[in-house]
Write a protein that holds these residues in place. Structure first.
Motif, mmCIF file in Angstrom:
data_model
loop_
_atom_site.group_PDB
_atom_site.id
_atom_site.type_symbol
_atom_site.label_atom_id
_atom_site.label_comp_id
_atom_site.label_asym_id
_atom_site.label_seq_id
_atom_site.Cartn_x
_atom_site.Cartn_y
_atom_site.Cartn_z
ATOM 1 N N GLY A 186 100.662 77.440 8.339
ATOM 2 C CA GLY A 186 100.781 78.439 7.309
ATOM 3 C C GLY A 186 100.671 77.092 6.033
ATOM 4 N N GLU A 187 99.325 76.009 6.519
ATOM 5 C CA GLU A 187 99.274 74.970 5.956
ATOM 6 C C GLU A 187 98.066 75.203 5.516
ATOM 7 N N VAL A 188 97.212 75.140 4.284
ATOM 8 C CA VAL A 188 96.449 75.897 3.090
ATOM 9 C C VAL A 188 94.969 74.858 2.971
ATOM 10 N N PRO A 189 94.390 74.799 3.370
ATOM 11 C CA PRO A 189 93.414 73.366 2.994
ATOM 12 C C PRO A 189 92.964 72.983 1.865
ATOM 13 N N LEU A 190 92.991 72.180 1.134
ATOM 14 C CA LEU A 190 92.708 71.350 0.129
ATOM 15 C C LEU A 190 91.321 72.468 -1.117
ATOM 16 N N ASP A 191 90.107 73.123 0.260
ATOM 17 C CA ASP A 191 89.382 73.735 -0.470
ATOM 18 C C ASP A 191 89.906 74.876 -0.635
ATOM 19 N N ALA A 192 89.942 75.792 -0.188
ATOM 20 C CA ALA A 192 90.843 76.873 -0.334
ATOM 21 C C ALA A 192 90.545 77.455 -1.601
ATOM 22 N N VAL A 193 89.785 78.462 -1.822
ATOM 23 C CA VAL A 193 89.800 79.937 -2.858
ATOM 24 C C VAL A 193 91.063 80.335 -3.261
ATOM 25 N N VAL A 194 91.559 80.202 -4.777
ATOM 26 C CA VAL A 194 92.662 79.991 -5.847
ATOM 27 C C VAL A 194 92.216 82.191 -5.701
ATOM 28 N N GLY A 195 93.165 82.471 -5.686
ATOM 29 C CA GLY A 195 92.689 84.161 -5.642
ATOM 30 C C GLY A 195 93.636 84.966 -7.077
ATOM 31 N N GLY A 196 94.292 83.612 -7.380
ATOM 32 C CA GLY A 196 94.963 84.409 -8.198
ATOM 33 C C GLY A 196 96.723 83.441 -8.090
ATOM 34 N N LYS A 197 97.612 84.458 -8.688
ATOM 35 C CA LYS A 197 99.001 83.458 -9.491
ATOM 36 C C LYS A 197 99.538 83.797 -9.266
ATOM 37 N N LEU A 198 101.258 84.340 -8.507
ATOM 38 C CA LEU A 198 102.301 85.442 -8.933
ATOM 39 C C LEU A 198 102.972 85.049 -9.957
ATOM 40 N N ALA A 199 103.661 86.036 -10.266
ATOM 41 C CA ALA A 199 104.947 85.526 -11.517
ATOM 42 C C ALA A 199 105.435 84.616 -11.563
ATOM 43 N N ASN A 200 105.940 83.799 -10.389
ATOM 44 C CA ASN A 200 106.607 82.632 -10.863
ATOM 45 C C ASN A 200 105.572 81.611 -11.025
ATOM 46 N N GLY A 201 103.726 82.315 -10.983
ATOM 47 C CA GLY A 201 103.140 81.060 -10.998
ATOM 48 C C GLY A 201 102.842 79.652 -9.583
ATOM 49 N N LYS A 202 103.356 80.547 -8.091
ATOM 50 C CA LYS A 202 102.562 80.304 -7.363
ATOM 51 C C LYS A 202 100.837 80.631 -7.161
ATOM 52 N N ASN A 203 100.014 79.908 -6.499
ATOM 53 C CA ASN A 203 98.897 80.007 -5.710
ATOM 54 C C ASN A 203 99.214 81.531 -5.267
ATOM 55 N N VAL A 204 98.136 81.623 -5.052
ATOM 56 C CA VAL A 204 97.720 83.601 -4.145
ATOM 57 C C VAL A 204 96.252 82.653 -3.780
ATOM 58 N N TYR A 205 96.223 82.485 -2.424
ATOM 59 C CA TYR A 205 95.184 82.745 -1.407
ATOM 60 C C TYR A 205 94.155 83.867 -1.274
ATOM 61 N N ILE A 206 93.650 84.036 -0.485
ATOM 62 C CA ILE A 206 92.679 85.353 -0.395
ATOM 63 C C ILE A 206 92.520 84.885 1.042
ATOM 64 N N GLY A 207 92.778 86.148 1.946
ATOM 65 C CA GLY A 207 92.688 85.566 3.458
ATOM 66 C C GLY A 207 91.775 87.039 3.631
ATOM 67 N N GLN A 208 91.553 86.579 5.696
ATOM 68 C CA GLN A 208 91.356 87.463 6.784
ATOM 69 C C GLN A 208 91.583 87.648 7.645
ATOM 70 N N ALA A 209 92.456 89.038 7.795
ATOM 71 C CA ALA A 209 92.734 89.092 9.201
ATOM 72 C C ALA A 209 92.248 90.197 10.689
ATOM 73 N N TYR A 210 92.454 89.762 11.758
ATOM 74 C CA TYR A 210 91.945 90.491 12.554
ATOM 75 C C TYR A 210 92.672 91.176 13.169
ATOM 76 N N ILE A 211 92.592 92.996 12.939
ATOM 77 C CA ILE A 211 93.268 93.591 13.719
ATOM 78 C C ILE A 211 92.135 94.395 14.534
ATOM 79 N N ALA A 212 92.643 94.271 15.403
ATOM 80 C CA ALA A 212 92.308 94.903 16.919
ATOM 81 C C ALA A 212 91.549 96.111 16.542
ATOM 82 N N HIS A 213 90.553 96.547 16.709
ATOM 83 C CA HIS A 213 89.973 98.125 16.780
ATOM 84 C C HIS A 213 90.310 98.692 15.268
ATOM 85 N N GLN A 214 90.041 97.740 14.162
ATOM 86 C CA GLN A 214 90.188 97.918 13.379
ATOM 87 C C GLN A 214 88.495 97.009 12.036
#
Length: 185
Positions: free
Chosen positions: A34-62
């Motif tokens: 759950g640790e966001v690196p310092l150089d993570a790209v901020v994708g946007g903000k939530l309504a409460n002002g918290k950052n949303v980051y861009i993730g990529q998850a691997y799903i088997a067979h997808q």
């Protein structure tokens, strides 16, 4: 001298990840504990002002699918297929790199292919047996939602997680990459 070398070696190993992140391009880094690196790209903000980051998850067979990451949260919820959102806790990466090399451009499902002819889309992952996907964003309920754009289709919606339901939209922003010294239209 041997003692100095013995102490220097672990120090050099500990700073290699930071040195490797000093690059001009974007890249995907493992997202752990759950640790966001310092150089993570901020994708946007939530309504409460918290950052949303861009993730990529691997799903088997997808494949590797775009998702949202929130600081301090270990699991992610990934819009998979057919209105299904999957909870993923392993094999998650976070987009990192210089924010100034990335920018959002408004588009829609009918014009995204034309836009990508003269611009470089950030590769968000792939869906097995189908093709590459790009990264999209919308603003909804006062905050940002990050999602996947299946650019291998003729009509290209953006799919995103909305309260544990996969939803789609035909108008969105797409994340583009600006190469150093490149001239983009």
């Amino acid at each position: 001298m041997l003692r100095f070398t013995f102490l220097l070696f672990p120090f050099l190993l500990s700073i290699i990840p930071q040195c490797l992140s000093l690059q001009a391009d974007y890249f995907w880094r493992d997202y752990t504990n759950g640790e966001v690196p310092l150089d993570a790209v901020v994708g946007g903000k939530l309504a409460n002002g918290k950052n949303v980051y861009i993730g990529q998850a691997y799903i088997a067979h997808q494949g590797e699918v775009i998702c949202e990451i929130f600081d301090g949260i270990k699991k992610v919820y990934v819009p998979a297929f057919q209105d299904v959102v999957q909870k993923i806790e392993k094999n998650v990466k976070i987009l990192c790199g210089p924010q100034q090399n990335l920018y959002w451009v408004p588009t829609d499902s009918k014009n995204v292919h034309t836009l990508l002819v003269s611009n470089i889309g950030v590769r968000g992952g792939h869906e097995d047996g189908k093709g590459e996907i790009n990264i999209g964003r919308i603003n909804i309920n006062g905050g940002s939602k990050i999602g996947k754009i299946d650019t291998y289709f003729n009509t290209v919606p953006m799919y995103y997680n909305n309260n544990l339901r996969e939803e789609s939209t035909m108008s969105y922003e797409i994340l583009l990459y600006k190469k150093h010294n490149a001239i983009l239209n």
